[in-house]
Design a protein around this motif. Structure first.
Motif: not given
Lengths: 396, 396
Positions: A144, A151, A185-186, A189, A228, A232, A387
């Motif tokens: 992250g 993404f 990913d962020n 998230n 997302r 994104g 994830l």
């Protein structure tokens, strides 16, 4: 030990792997009750998974009449790496395939040092986890970062608080270094996925996860899946306006939520309160440390400092104002508040709740819990493991 | 002629029916290219659909070498009814199974007269469409109402502008009267589905559809599917605050978007402008009609009336302020503006765009079209036909 090389061959196998990840060991009979497969077809898919080494037969299942069978579980040697890069610290953890955290290290870090320096530190932390005997290697890693991510490619895009990261091929670079598949990913998230897997959002289908740290962001889960957005950047709520002619924001606009409340805005306001002599407690802390943080405000407030409490309440009102709009728009079943400033605890939560329940329509708030996250800093690393496992436990 | 009694027996048949609905007649070869079925399995499913009478073989397909085959299309006698109940008018249309509008009637109506009176009028309009020879009966109906709906049951819930409708079993009652399956949804969701099926959102996966009529609402489409929220109130953006100490709203709060801009707020403000002598054009219209509407403001603005233009611009700024927040949060691929006040046209759109592009982050607005809907009042009725066809073209 050899690392995971196989992937599920079809959607049935993927479903079985996720069931074993989320529910632990199952007997064949229990698996049969959860998937829509004939007994013979189920036996074929389980046997194929046993052949790949992704699952193992382990221990005798409880008798349900008739011959006792072995439990099926995910291979115990599988290891995932969860990495949660914040603005000022980094969390690295190793989990088994059921996403249980086996080891977790947190270190201070400055994201502005850029990806090369940060990943050197991350790799070093991953080596430490290996050296402690928790893993011989990693079957996959979920990372992250505190900014928007394209993404599919795993590349940060124009991240405001991460100079030097724009377009850096995080996924590709880390995959080479670690020698395993990587997803990026962020960070918000990841937190949402962590709370969904093992925290307060386990039974929620549609929920929001608001992370208040150095900045403010929101994870959006629709039908149990992270949403997302088109580029994104969904959940980027830190720049929603809360005061029409409010404080100038780093983004160039005025009155953004982040300009009024976030970890860094709170530290700035606390220092001003201290300098203006409105809080002896904050002034003493500022004199001792030379600077203040959200933790200082939390400590002062828990000691009953009224100026600190007012800072928290004002921040909660501003945050609640934005969440009220999101609740009207999105009608979630749950709102989770997490991130660094959750040290502010129930004072913050109370202010947020008051604002949301006052400002959103009753139909949307009637059964709406607004709660603190349960997992703290573990949410991000568990989310990272989730994830990459979602990716690996999908048909190849 | 007998009405539709069969439903697709499995997901493959459902997919085939939707392909024929959205793309018109297909040859068997074309269908084979679009679904993931072996040639023999496809032939079986098409033959079963032919047996049910839901599809027919019709005309010779273009030769692609080899023996020419018949085109497959949805049965031409199928008829759907789309009903869009607004606050002050009702639209009723009949479509074929490809959702082409065969006949469309609009009548003034006051939703506050309650469901019994309104449905009497709707049934009367449906009879008119039958009497004109467009339909012998209806195979299903999709109904939109201007308020939140508990979707599975088709029952309005606490609809603020619909006294007398709370809890009324719309789906059940209309299904009995019409003698066909009925689905009920919020009018804004219907508009979104209409623009998605035949309008400006045909290729959008994730988009917002903002309807500005008597009130303001927003349809949310995620992954090509309408998102309704946990209690069916998603998209209820009319009560998002735009002015911290703004005008009192009917909901009990202050500064809600609807209190500042909507069809009714605009009429109110225009009457005030007229009375204060700030617009000769609006004053003349008020004297002539005794009241003003959004259409008067549109007419005055198109004649260059500066007070009317300023009313539109101010409304656009307020609307844009809310949409800017939603764009940051949801990161849609498209924003559609529709509803009664789209008569205000490009002045309104320009004000909304300016606000959104100024206030949302570039990553979210970089490729974001903000456009007027294409279908006008047809969007709702086509959306109604789409709603019921989605239901009927699902496995039973």
């Amino acid at each position: 030990m050899r690392r995971m090389t196989a992937r599920p061959a079809n959607a049935h196998q993927a479903r079985l792997l996720r069931l074993l990840r989320d529910g632990g060991a199952h007997s064949r009979a229990q698996l049969g009750e959860e998937v829509d497969l004939s007994r013979s077809k189920l036996a074929v898919e389980v046997d194929r998974l046993l052949e790949t080494g992704l699952v193992v037969a382990d221990g005798l299942a409880a008798s349900r009449g008739g011959r006792r069978s072995h439990n099926i579980r995910l291979a115990p040697h599988l290891r995932f790496l969860g990495v949660d890069i914040g603005a000022t610290s980094v969390d690295v953890a190793v989990t088994n395939a059921e996403l249980e955290v086996l080891g977790h290290i947190t270190q201070p870090m400055d994201v502005r040092e850029g990806p090369v320096a940060v990943f050197e530190q991350v790799l070093d932390m991953a080596e430490k986890l290996k050296a402690s005997g928790l893993a011989e290697g990693f079957d996959g890693a979920g990372i992250g970062v505190p900014g928007p991510v394209r993404f599919p490619e795993g590349v940060p895009v124009a991240p405001p608080i991460m100079p030097g990261w724009d377009g850096f091929p995080v996924r590709e670079a880390l995959s080479q270094e670690l020698g395993c598949p990587v997803m990026v990913d962020n960070d918000v998230n990841l937190m949402a996925m962590g709370e969904q897997h093992a925290g307060v959002a386990r039974t929620a289908r549609d929920f929001l996860c608001v992370k208040i740290g150095t900045g403010i962001g929101c994870g959006i889960v629709v039908g149990s899946t992270v949403y997302r957005g088109t580029t994104g950047s969904a959940g980027d709520i830190g720049h929603i306006q809360v005061e029409p002619d409010g404080l100038p924001c780093a983004c160039g606009n005025q009155g953004c939520l982040e300009a009024h409340f976030s970890g860094s805005a709170l530290a700035r306001d606390a220092e001003q309160v201290a300098r203006e002599g409105r809080s002896a407690e904050l002034a003493a802390r500022l004199a001792a440390a030379g600077r203040l943080s959200a933790a200082d405000v939390a400590a002062a407030a828990s000691g009953g400092d009224t100026a600190a409490l007012e800072l928290i309440r004002r921040g909660g009102r501003h945050t609640g104002q934005v969440i009220a709009g999101l609740v009207s728009f999105f009608n979630p079943g749950l709102v989770v508040i997490g991130g660094g400033v959750t040290g502010l605890g129930h004072n913050l939560l109370a202010a947020i709740r008051t604002q949301v329940y006052r400002q959103s329509l009753p139909l949307a708030t009637g059964n709406l819990p607004i709660v603190l996250g349960e997992l703290g800093p573990a949410a991000g690393v568990i989310g990272g493991a989730r994830l990459i496992s979602d990716h690996l436990f999908s048909p190849a």
